[in-house]
Motif scaffolding. Structure first.
Motif, PDB file in Angstrom:
ATOM      1  N   ASP A  74       0.828  -1.204   0.000  1.00 60.17           N
ATOM      2  CA  ASP A  74       0.000   0.000   0.000  1.00 60.17           C
ATOM      3  C   ASP A  74       0.860   1.250   0.000  1.00 60.17           C
ATOM      4  OD1 ASP A  74      -2.295  -1.570   0.105  1.00 60.17           O
ATOM      5  OD2 ASP A  74      -2.257  -1.645   2.304  1.00 60.17           O
ATOM      6  N   ILE A  75       0.252   2.372  -0.392  1.00 63.57           N
ATOM      7  CA  ILE A  75       0.943   3.651  -0.397  1.00 63.57           C
ATOM      8  C   ILE A  75       1.175   4.101   1.042  1.00 63.57           C
ATOM      9  CG2 ILE A  75       0.741   6.084  -1.011  1.00 63.57           C
ATOM     10  CD1 ILE A  75       1.354   4.308  -3.324  1.00 63.57           C
ATOM     11  N   PRO A  81      -2.197  10.238   5.665  1.00 68.33           N
ATOM     12  CA  PRO A  81      -3.620  10.249   5.276  1.00 68.33           C
ATOM     13  C   PRO A  81      -4.208  11.646   5.120  1.00 68.33           C
ATOM     14  CG  PRO A  81      -3.350   9.548   7.563  1.00 68.33           C
ATOM     15  CD  PRO A  81      -1.988   9.584   6.968  1.00 68.33           C
ATOM     16  N   ALA A  87      -3.322  14.105  -2.762  1.00 71.68           N
ATOM     17  CA  ALA A  87      -2.611  13.311  -3.773  1.00 71.68           C
ATOM     18  C   ALA A  87      -1.590  14.165  -4.519  1.00 71.68           C
ATOM     19  CB  ALA A  87      -3.620  12.704  -4.753  1.00 71.68           C
ATOM     20  N   LEU A 137      -5.411  11.543   1.055  1.00 70.81           N
ATOM     21  CA  LEU A 137      -5.164  10.128   0.821  1.00 70.81           C
ATOM     22  C   LEU A 137      -6.010   9.245   1.725  1.00 70.81           C
ATOM     23  CD1 LEU A 137      -1.269  10.041   0.399  1.00 70.81           C
ATOM     24  CD2 LEU A 137      -3.039  10.542  -1.281  1.00 70.81           C
ATOM     25  N   PHE A 186      -9.191   7.834   0.105  1.00 71.31           N
ATOM     26  CA  PHE A 186      -9.104   7.049  -1.119  1.00 71.31           C
ATOM     27  C   PHE A 186      -9.604   5.628  -0.896  1.00 71.31           C
ATOM     28  CE2 PHE A 186      -5.861   9.220  -4.115  1.00 71.31           C
ATOM     29  CZ  PHE A 186      -6.540  10.415  -3.959  1.00 71.31           C
ATOM     30  N   LEU A 204      -9.643   1.515  -2.247  1.00 70.06           N
ATOM     31  CA  LEU A 204      -8.539   0.628  -2.591  1.00 70.06           C
ATOM     32  C   LEU A 204      -8.119   0.818  -4.049  1.00 70.06           C
ATOM     33  CD1 LEU A 204      -6.635  -1.697  -1.888  1.00 70.06           C
ATOM     34  CD2 LEU A 204      -8.463  -3.295  -2.502  1.00 70.06           C
ATOM     35  N   ASP A 264      -6.253   4.035  -4.389  1.00 71.40           N
ATOM     36  CA  ASP A 264      -4.928   3.899  -3.778  1.00 71.40           C
ATOM     37  C   ASP A 264      -3.965   3.185  -4.728  1.00 71.40           C
ATOM     38  OD1 ASP A 264      -3.390   4.076  -1.074  1.00 71.40           O
ATOM     39  OD2 ASP A 264      -3.082   2.012  -1.737  1.00 71.40           O
ATOM     40  N   ARG A 265      -4.449   2.152  -5.427  1.00 71.11           N
ATOM     41  CA  ARG A 265      -3.592   1.452  -6.384  1.00 71.11           C
ATOM     42  C   ARG A 265      -3.257   2.364  -7.565  1.00 71.11           C
ATOM     43  NH1 ARG A 265      -4.644  -4.076  -5.343  1.00 71.11           N
ATOM     44  NH2 ARG A 265      -4.304  -4.224  -3.086  1.00 71.11           N
TER      45      ARG A 265
END
Length: 588
Positions: free
Chosen positions: A82-83, A87, A91, A126, A129, A131, A134-135
């Motif tokens: 994960d990034i 949070p 972005a 973030l 976001f 999933l 996030d990808r």
């Protein structure tokens, strides 16, 4: 071309390594798929290839070791896990911060947001976001430095079909543009559709390395897996009935063009004992064969001589720019500064309301009430310093191994410089507020002017900077913000009493007089100059001596931890001499 040679993970004594002697190539203009079920060693292999995880083996980029390249992150972009962004950071802010780390223009952040389809979400935090988003952001980070090789570790895991198809399309597009892609996954059919070549793993061992078309034709057909002590006899019987049979080992066969019910009936009619009978998807049946075959190399090439993979301790390309964007791109440091200034004003009010105002100029300009171990602004400066590495480790945006190293000396210097500037600004604002209160509050002293006490101002700035640096170094050593701030508070609570007990008040005064006399001899300036003399006397006080000793101790602890980590890397990344022998090329 990227070559992974002899990748082997470290393991505990008598335990099987997660990845054992894995060798493969990733060619430009193609997608190479790394296939395997959960626990097969895909992620470990990727981490070994990138240098994130300690182990044995080599990663070569056009014949050069990855870690010998001046800018490894410009050769390989990766999405692993994960990034690790904050949070509360947006972005766009996250990508612009990494633009400074990778040394690319800030405009590249908007370009990659567009490539990832996140234009509308650029200013969203973030933490909001999904999933899939996030990808997408992870792929934007991987593409930020325009790398030639893109490594995507199971990017479709947990995603809906539409998002998974987008990820596979991105990988295909990067390869068609001339780049190389290493794509890992668990779904054999989708990976075979996207990849040009499929490498299959089972229990850390390579069980297949072949073109995707051949893999789909030979290994994705329905089949039956059988294990029997009379496997050869059973293979003949099934062959006579029209099935295509492959002997994988002396006791295992794979039968195509039949069903498990037909195989079971044939074995029963002819009295053949079965130990295992199941329908399979292909690659698992070849694991035992891979175990018996042992390590292998491809294309008949010889392994290179023993090498050591020692990661360069390179930090961000623009460390100051990176640190400024990292530190002040979220609200936490701003809130810390406001709380510190409010506490400083409250300390001044306490000094005027609860008793006679102190005659110490340092306490007056810093709002240092006698009831406080440190001025509130100094505690705030220490908190800002502790946040620098505390947040770096809590929300790891940098990529150790192949990318900018978060504990590099270059980044440490940048963090110390930014923390010092922030501490001086915070101390200056606190001094202005405190002196203004002393002039305006009823019963307060009105004969205090900052310019009338330059030594006190210099001492106050030095105190704030020292606390900030203590926070930075302590957080770097202990890897948490809380322990970094605790180390700052330990100076007046624990270290100062110890220094005072060791020196005594008389010794401290004599030390200050000696420093002033030495200044007079060296410069010819009389000690009557209040600025120099006062500053030296402040520096000789037990508190400042304790702060200096604490900084020296923390710097030594940081250097020791960095050297220990570097020695550990040297011990665990040497390729054993046994892997240099030529190996026979075998079909998988």
């Amino acid at each position: 071309m990227i070559q992974a040679i002899g990748l082997t993970s470290t393991c505990r004594r008598n335990a099987r390594p997660a990845v054992a002697d894995l060798t493969f190539d990733v060619h430009p203009g193609a997608v190479t798929g790394l296939l395997g079920p959960a626990g097969s060693g895909k992620s470990t292999a990727v981490r070994l290839l990138l240098g994130i995880e300690a182990g044995r083996g080599s990663t070569l980029v056009d014949g050069c070791l990855l870690h010998d390249l001046p800018h490894p992150a410009r050769e390989i972009g990766a999405l692993v896990g994960d990034i690790g962004g904050h949070p509360r950071r947006t972005a766009r802010g996250h990508l612009r911060m990494l633009c400074a780390a990778f040394g690319v223009p800030l405009s590249r952040a908007d370009e990659t947001l567009h490539l990832a389809g996140l234009d509308a979400m650029a200013d969203e935090r973030l933490g909001t976001f999904s999933l899939g988003m996030d990808r997408r952001l992870g792929t934007a980070v991987a593409l930020l430095a325009r790398p030639r090789l893109l490594v995507l570790d199971d990017p479709a895991r947990g995603l809906p079909p539409r998002e998974a198809a987008w990820v596979h399309g991105l990988a295909r597009g990067h390869a068609e543009a001339g780049g190389a892609v290493l794509l890992t996954g668990r779904d054999a059919r989708s990976l075979a559709r996207t990849a040009d070549r499929v490498i299959a793993l089972d229990k850390g061992r390579l069980v297949a390395d072949e073109p995707a078309a051949d893999f789909a034709r030979s290994r994705l057909r329905p089949h039956v897996e059988v294990r029997s002590p009379y496997a050869e006899r059973l293979a003949g019987l099934l062959g006579d009935s029209g099935a295509e049979v492959v002997m994988t080992t002396g006791t295992c066969i794979t039968a195509y063009g039949t069903t498990s019910a037909e195989v079971g009936e044939t074995a029963y009619r002819h009295g053949v004992l079965l130990h295992h009978l199941s329908d399979g998807a292909g690659q698992a049946a070849h694991a035992a064969a891979a175990d018996e075959a042992g390590p292998r190399s491809f294309h008949g090439r010889r392994r290179p001589p023993p090498v050591r993979r020692i990661a360069h301790r390179t930090g961000p390309e623009r460390p100051v720019g990176y640190e400024v964007r990292r530190a002040f791109g979220v609200r936490t440091p701003w809130i810390t500064a406001v709380v510190a200034l409010s506490g400083s004003a409250l300390g001044t009010v306490l000094m005027t309301r609860l008793g006679p105002v102190s005659t110490s100029p340092l306490r007056l300009v810093s709002g240092w009430a006698a009831e406080l171990p440190l001025p509130a602004a100094a505690i705030g400066a220490g908190g800002l310093g502790a946040l620098s590495y505390g947040q770096e480790f809590t929300y790891p945006a940098l990529a150790p191994g192949y990318g900018p190293e978060p504990r590099s000396p270059r980044l440490l210097v940048a963090k110390l410089a930014v923390a010092a500037v922030a501490a001086v600004l915070l101390a200056g604002l606190a001094a202005v507020i405190d002196v203004a209160l002393l002039y305006t509050l009823p019963g307060a002293r009105r004969d205090v002017g900052p310019l009338a006490h330059p030594a006190a101002l210099a001492g106050w700035a030095a105190l704030a900077v020292g606390c900030a640096w203590a926070g930075v170094l302590a957080a770097a050593v202990f890897r948490t913000t809380a322990l970094g701030l605790a180390a700052v508070l330990a100076v007046p609570v624990l270290v100062v009493p110890a220094v005072r007990a060791a020196l005594g008040e008389r010794a401290a005064g004599e030390l200050g007089d000696a420093a002033g006399a030495l200044w007079s001899v060296l410069t010819g300036v009389s000690q009557d100059g209040r600025t120099v003399s006062g500053t030296l006397r402040l520096a000789a006080q037990p508190f400042f001596l304790a702060l200096v000793l604490s900084l020296v101790a923390l710097a030594g602890a940081y250097a020791a931890s960095a050297m220990r980590g570097r020695r550990r890397g040297r011990r665990t990344t040497a390729v054993p001499a046994a892997t240099t022998a030529p190996l026979t090329s075998k079909k998988s």
